[in-house]
Design an enzyme around this catalytic site. Structure first.
Site, PDB file in Angstrom:
ATOM      1  N   ARG A  61      -1.131  -6.993 -21.809  1.00  0.00           N
ATOM      2  CA  ARG A  61      -1.737  -6.653 -22.976  1.00  0.00           C
ATOM      3  C   ARG A  61      -1.064  -5.479 -23.722  1.00  0.00           C
ATOM      4  NH1 ARG A  61      -6.959  -5.651 -22.767  1.00  0.00           N
ATOM      5  NH2 ARG A  61      -6.651  -3.700 -23.758  1.00  0.00           N
TER       6      ARG A  61
ATOM      7  N   PRO B  20       0.730  -0.981   0.091  1.00  0.00           N
ATOM      8  CA  PRO B  20       0.098   0.162  -0.056  1.00  0.00           C
ATOM      9  C   PRO B  20       0.814   1.179  -0.086  1.00  0.00           C
ATOM     10  CG  PRO B  20      -0.703  -1.377   1.636  1.00  0.00           C
ATOM     11  CD  PRO B  20       0.632  -2.194   1.231  1.00  0.00           C
TER      12      PRO B  20
ATOM     13  N   ASP C 169      -6.411   2.161 -27.758  1.00  0.00           N
ATOM     14  CA  ASP C 169      -7.109   2.298 -26.658  1.00  0.00           C
ATOM     15  C   ASP C 169      -7.345   3.670 -26.175  1.00  0.00           C
ATOM     16  OD1 ASP C 169      -8.133  -0.191 -25.884  1.00  0.00           O
ATOM     17  OD2 ASP C 169      -6.527  -0.538 -24.461  1.00  0.00           O
TER      18      ASP C 169
END
Ligand code: 9D3
Length: 252
Positions: free
Chosen positions: A153, A88, A168
């Site tokens: 990807r 985190p 995209d």
């Protein structure tokens, strides 16, 4: 790209290896992937990977020895790979970081569990800490899966159409335009006429307008520090004029 995952839950990744774009990239040889089970590097009879925190307090901390053993084994399997701790406290993962990491030869994704990992691991055996966003997960595994998907990807040959990734809208800093497929009328709602016109220039223009307006309404933060092209300025000026007329009529 070589991925090595260090985790106490390697089974969590099985559905990732066997579905969708990651699965196809594996079978095409675009990526290789393996897991190192942190528990295999635990020395004691019970193969413990956690222990109580020095200084007291609730929760457990990931012990350093099993993690160090797992990270060293991963590095031996992928020499030169960047060692990333999912945490985190890391740099927040986004499309530019995905693109940076997609240019590497190998990535070792170290998944923590419990309240945290012993500080000496990050200091000695980690090159980069990455968070996937400002919310609390139960461990690094789902974060690692998300990174695997986003990075894979971007690799050449991973997607169907050659230029699908570059086109995209998000890669260009905008949200995607609206999409429609058959039927032409669905529950009394029609597909916009322009998409049926066959006029590719008009369709491209409509899609840019759709992208820009959706971004303006849903994610204005994305437009803030983005340099716009002349077509984009033209579209927004048109809407500025329309809104100006509306507001002028309202106040006058
Ligand atoms: C209750 C414990 N937390 C205090 C607020 C600290 C904490 C420790 C360990 C919170 C989360 C975790 C486990 N999370 C991850 O390993 C993690 C994570 C995340 O929680 N959010 C966003 N990205 C990531 S990457 C790894």
């Amino acid at each position: 790209m070589r991925f090595v995952i260090a985790t106490i839950f390697p089974e969590m990744f099985e559905p990732v290896w066997s579905h969708g774009i990651v699965s196809r990239a594996l079978s095409r040889g675009i990526i290789t992937a393996s897991c190192v089970n942190i528990r295999d590097y635990a020395a004691d009879r019970h193969q413990m990977t956690d222990d109580r925190p020095y200084g007291g307090g609730c929760g457990m901390v990931m012990k350093p020895e099993p993690l160090a053993g797992a990270i060293r084994a991963a590095s031996a399997a992928a020499p030169g790979a960047i060692r990333i701790l999912l945490s985190p406290q890391g740099r927040v993962f986004d499309q530019p970081l995905a693109a940076e990491l997609a240019a590497e030869d190998g990535l070792i994704l170290v998944c923590g569990r419990y309240e945290g990992t012993d500080e000496r691991i990050a200091k000695e055996l980690i090159d980069l800490e990455v968070s996937v966003g400002d919310f609390i997960l139960s461990g690094g595994e789902i974060a690692a899966m998300l990174m695997l998907d986003a990075i894979t990807r971007l690799l050449p040959g991973a997607l169907g159409g050659a230029e699908s990734a570059a086109k995209d809208s998000f890669a260009q800093g905008l949200l995607e335009h609206a999409h429609y497929t058959r039927p032409r009328r669905f529950e009394n709602d029609d597909v916009p006429d322009v998409l049926l016109s066959g006029d590719h220039g008009a369709i491209e223009k409509w899609r840019l307008e759709s992208s820009l307006l959706r971004t303006l309404v849903k994610r204005p933060d994305l437009l803030k520090d983005r340099k716009m092209g002349p077509e984009e300025v033209e579209v927004l000026k048109k809407w500025q004029a329309r809104l100006g007329e509306l507001l002028g009529a309202e106040s006058g």
